[in-house]
Scaffold this active site. Structure first.
Site, PDB file in Angstrom:
ATOM      1  N   THR A 139     -31.899  15.619  50.459  1.00  0.00           N
ATOM      2  CA  THR A 139     -30.583  15.938  49.925  1.00  0.00           C
ATOM      3  C   THR A 139     -29.521  15.836  51.005  1.00  0.00           C
ATOM      4  O   THR A 139     -29.735  16.318  52.123  1.00  0.00           O
ATOM      5  CB  THR A 139     -30.496  17.344  49.294  1.00  0.00           C
ATOM      6  OG1 THR A 139     -29.113  17.679  49.129  1.00  0.00           O
ATOM      7  CG2 THR A 139     -31.136  18.413  50.155  1.00  0.00           C
ATOM      8  N   ASP A 141     -26.887  17.416  50.742  1.00  0.00           N
ATOM      9  CA  ASP A 141     -26.278  18.757  50.747  1.00  0.00           C
ATOM     10  C   ASP A 141     -26.964  19.708  51.717  1.00  0.00           C
ATOM     11  O   ASP A 141     -26.415  20.750  52.051  1.00  0.00           O
ATOM     12  CB  ASP A 141     -26.324  19.366  49.340  1.00  0.00           C
ATOM     13  CG  ASP A 141     -25.420  18.630  48.382  1.00  0.00           C
ATOM     14  OD1 ASP A 141     -24.395  18.082  48.839  1.00  0.00           O
ATOM     15  OD2 ASP A 141     -25.725  18.606  47.175  1.00  0.00           O
ATOM     16  N   GLY A 184     -20.428  18.540  48.243  1.00  0.00           N
ATOM     17  CA  GLY A 184     -21.149  19.800  48.442  1.00  0.00           C
ATOM     18  C   GLY A 184     -20.675  20.830  47.443  1.00  0.00           C
ATOM     19  O   GLY A 184     -19.802  21.617  47.734  1.00  0.00           O
ATOM     20  N   GLU A 240     -15.733  20.005  48.013  1.00  0.00           N
ATOM     21  CA  GLU A 240     -15.467  19.876  46.568  1.00  0.00           C
ATOM     22  C   GLU A 240     -15.862  21.153  45.832  1.00  0.00           C
ATOM     23  O   GLU A 240     -15.368  21.431  44.750  1.00  0.00           O
ATOM     24  CB  GLU A 240     -16.200  18.665  45.983  1.00  0.00           C
ATOM     25  CG  GLU A 240     -17.720  18.809  46.036  1.00  0.00           C
ATOM     26  CD  GLU A 240     -18.480  17.646  45.413  1.00  0.00           C
ATOM     27  OE1 GLU A 240     -17.846  16.707  44.906  1.00  0.00           O
ATOM     28  OE2 GLU A 240     -19.721  17.678  45.452  1.00  0.00           O
ATOM     29  N   TYR A 298     -18.803   8.802  46.731  1.00  0.00           N
ATOM     30  CA  TYR A 298     -20.162   8.301  46.925  1.00  0.00           C
ATOM     31  C   TYR A 298     -20.390   7.646  48.289  1.00  0.00           C
ATOM     32  O   TYR A 298     -21.549   7.460  48.684  1.00  0.00           O
ATOM     33  CB  TYR A 298     -20.511   7.289  45.832  1.00  0.00           C
ATOM     34  CG  TYR A 298     -20.846   7.884  44.504  1.00  0.00           C
ATOM     35  CD1 TYR A 298     -20.798   9.253  44.286  1.00  0.00           C
ATOM     36  CD2 TYR A 298     -21.230   7.066  43.444  1.00  0.00           C
ATOM     37  CE1 TYR A 298     -21.110   9.788  43.051  1.00  0.00           C
ATOM     38  CE2 TYR A 298     -21.545   7.596  42.206  1.00  0.00           C
ATOM     39  CZ  TYR A 298     -21.482   8.952  42.011  1.00  0.00           C
ATOM     40  OH  TYR A 298     -21.800   9.464  40.785  1.00  0.00           O
ATOM     41  N   GLN A 300     -20.268   8.841  50.959  1.00  0.00           N
ATOM     42  CA  GLN A 300     -20.996   9.784  51.810  1.00  0.00           C
ATOM     43  C   GLN A 300     -22.508   9.704  51.670  1.00  0.00           C
ATOM     44  O   GLN A 300     -23.229  10.168  52.530  1.00  0.00           O
ATOM     45  CB  GLN A 300     -20.557  11.229  51.476  1.00  0.00           C
ATOM     46  CG  GLN A 300     -19.106  11.480  51.776  1.00  0.00           C
ATOM     47  CD  GLN A 300     -18.578  12.714  51.065  1.00  0.00           C
ATOM     48  OE1 GLN A 300     -18.588  13.793  51.604  1.00  0.00           O
ATOM     49  NE2 GLN A 300     -18.111  12.557  49.840  1.00  0.00           N
ATOM     50  N   ARG A 301     -22.993   9.123  50.585  1.00  0.00           N
ATOM     51  CA  ARG A 301     -24.436   9.203  50.375  1.00  0.00           C
ATOM     52  C   ARG A 301     -25.183   7.873  50.428  1.00  0.00           C
ATOM     53  O   ARG A 301     -26.414   7.883  50.504  1.00  0.00           O
ATOM     54  CB  ARG A 301     -24.740   9.925  49.054  1.00  0.00           C
ATOM     55  CG  ARG A 301     -24.305   9.176  47.827  1.00  0.00           C
ATOM     56  CD  ARG A 301     -24.498  10.037  46.585  1.00  0.00           C
ATOM     57  NE  ARG A 301     -24.637   9.189  45.403  1.00  0.00           N
ATOM     58  CZ  ARG A 301     -24.639   9.622  44.173  1.00  0.00           C
ATOM     59  NH1 ARG A 301     -24.523  10.924  43.935  1.00  0.00           N
ATOM     60  NH2 ARG A 301     -24.777   8.787  43.171  1.00  0.00           N
TER      61      ARG A 301
END
Lengths: 404, 404
Positions: A139, A141, A184, A240, A298, A300-301
């Site tokens: 994850t 997160d 997050g 967020e 997105y 970020q991932r």
């Protein structure tokens, strides 16, 4: 249950992609090839959905070259899913396993995936069907319980740190107020990683807000105004998942506010609504200041080309270790990481915890890392996060203005 | 006018930052150190604003080491400005030059900066004051006239291509519709660079919209729906400067629409409004599809760590050549690049054009690069853009599903 259970294995990927989720997949493939107890390794296409639809690929057929190409590719190569199986759905997974003599199940994902694995595992036990079930953590997160940190986080944090270094230079060059919305929803780890960009006294981000510390709109606006007064600019990072003091998501409040204004059909729950709302509120207090807000989204991932080597290594190691544990006396569990040493001496080892313990919930950013005012991250977080990210770019500044 | 005019020089940076605008600055510094006709080199802090405020730094004092640190740092190290000087403002610039015996002026920026340089140059001529004025091109939009392409574009295009490669993997993994809003209010070059991510037949982006080809909302929605029907997913790139068939900006129409609804105080002119609006329109036609839109924002222009080596080299070369031309018989001009050869044989040389010709307007993406339907970029654009960007990451895929 025998410790050297013979049969086939299924591996799947679940939830939002990360930059290194395929490293874990390749780790599973590599270790399966080392362990004689596992015959076929089936990749479930789009996670649990692929299992119930019997949509599989034969992962042992991949060449070493293909494996490495896949390992360094962000996002779930098997396809992912947002399905959160209930007991009935888990029953169908279990039936598909029984049909194909699947005796090993590896599921790469967050705490919902751990929960799916947990339910399937319990059903197998109830039915007296020998099955080993392991969860591999993933994850951006970083919010899984028990483990020190999660594969996927270090790479996402690398992106966020790069973005903030660049945005601080941008903000320095043109002045004004800049707000960056970082992923997050419940945990502030990713927003907190923005502190890596703060390397000199006047560097941004000057403010960082995380979901763990509710804040009023008044405080937010006052904080930004105070930084702007001092530096003639302000760079602020807002998770967020930022919440007001009733613990309600700001993003949700904004949506309700707009719906109340008969704009229910203008769906502002998208990426830009929180950013635009913050700018509106700031402009009420500072009508002439230059302002802009970006939502990283997105990027970020799944951003390629900026993978953290440590994160990539650990993700693969967790995948391998899941299979290694499964081939030994363990019958189920979730792979966790423990860290030893700081800085250059940082290293990890793995251990196994129960599926139930990871399925039970999510982890918050510890309060010790949040400053008293609730608007920034303490320097101590650096020791936690810095070993996980890729080296950050050094930048140069021009100093020394001439006197008139 | 003597060709070996002796005196001091001023250099400034203007407009939105880029990843390589400091390369041009360092190019100017390097070449000034080689040319005996220029004594002091003053860096104007925040562009023309620094000139009229007499806010300068002594750039010859920088060590070689500092220069290199600055060169590889994105965003304007001297500080930038959005001031667009009128004739009166240019008069104050000219007076500041006269006071400090400034005989050379180098201004790094877009076409507005070329215009500033042009007006200052004319004023000096009218006053009989010997001054050499040169413009160094810079823009991520790539929209300057005369030059083949602009320093700053290749690096921004590298970021956009990376982002789309990652976002295509993300979209592949979870399905649904994804819209990415890319910078470029008037020119589609940056949005067009997203085509670099399209390497296999079913790769996204499946659709690319540029400001040069107005499109109705109906066509946009129909295009996305058609791709979604075919691939069960759709990745579309939309330039922020997308226009309707009356040539009015979609972003502007949205704002007016909301203002008409008494939401004038909800300032939706920020980054998210266009993205959210497109999602709303798509949802009217496809209510159940998974959808998301991201606006890349400032990340496109100051992101560190992904600088195109070609762009960095060319930006520095343009800076050096401005000083080189100034030290010879030329009295004013804008540095332009001409390209020779394709692919591995790509190289550039520079030439000088008049300040007026660059100040006159902006360049559009040539129609030959836009497909007939106006919803994508033709493969021929690859030859234009690919030499300008950094090498893009190769990715791996898992293929070959088992039959049931």
């Amino acid at each position: 249950m025998t410790t050297k259970l013979k049969g086939n294995a299924v591996v799947g990927q679940s939830g939002g992609p990360t930059g290194v989720i395929n490293q874990s997949l390749v780790g599973v493939i590599e270790e399966v090839c080392e362990q004689e107890c596992i015959q076929d390794l089936l990749g479930a296409v789009h996670g649990v959905r692929g299992i119930v639809k019997e949509d599989f690929v034969d992962l042992k057929k991949l060449s070493r070259h293909d494996r490495e190409d896949i390992a360094r590719t962000p996002s779930a190569a098997l396809g992912s899913t947002r399905d959160k199986p209930d007991e009935e759905y888990c029953g169908r997974i279990f039936e598909a396993f029984r049909k194909r003599n699947v005796r090993y199940f590896f599921y790469i994902g967050g705490n919902d995936s751990a929960n799916t694995a947990h339910i399937v595992n319990m059903m197998a036990q109830q039915a007296g069907y020998e099955l080993k079930v392991f969860h591999v953590p993933k994850t951006i997160d970083n919010d899984l319980l028990i483990t020190d940190h999660c594969p996927g986080y270090g790479t996402a944090a690398t992106f966020v740190a790069h973005a903030l270094i660049g945005d601080d230079l941008d903000n320095r060059s043109l002045g004004g107020i800049k707000i960056d919305i970082v992923m997050g929803r419940d945990a502030g780890f990713l927003a907190a990683s923005a502190m890596l960009a703060h390397r000199r006294d006047d560097d941004g981000p000057h403010l960082i807000y995380v979901p763990e510390r509710p804040v009023t709109m008044e405080q937010f606006v006052d904080d930004v105004a105070a930084v702007y007064d001092k530096h003639h600019r302000c760079l602020a990072v807002v998770s967020e998942g930022i919440r007001d003091t009733t613990n309600s998501l700001w993003a949700k409040n904004i949506l309700q506010h707009l719906e109340a204004d008969d704009h229910g059909n203008v769906q502002l729950s998208g990426t830009g609504a929180l950013a635009d709302y913050l700018i509106m509120k700031l402009r009420e207090k500072m009508p002439t200041a230059r302002m802009r807000a970006d939502t990283f989204g997105y990027l970020q991932r799944s951003f390629p080309g900026l993978i953290s080597p440590t994160d990539a290594y650990e993700a693969r190691y967790c995948g391998r270790m899941a299979v290694f544990y499964a081939s030994g006396p363990y019958t189920s569990g979730s792979v966790c990481m423990q860290r030893f040493g700081k800085g250059d001496r940082y290293r990890v080892d793995t251990f196994i915890t129960t599926l139930a313990s990871v399925a039970a919930g999510t982890k918050s950013l510890p309060a010790e890392f949040i400053n008293e005012a609730g608007n920034n991250i303490r320097p101590s977080f650096y020791d936690y996060v810095s070993p996980l990210v890729a080296p950050l770019p050094e930048v140069g500044y021009i100093e020394g203005r001439l006197t008139k």
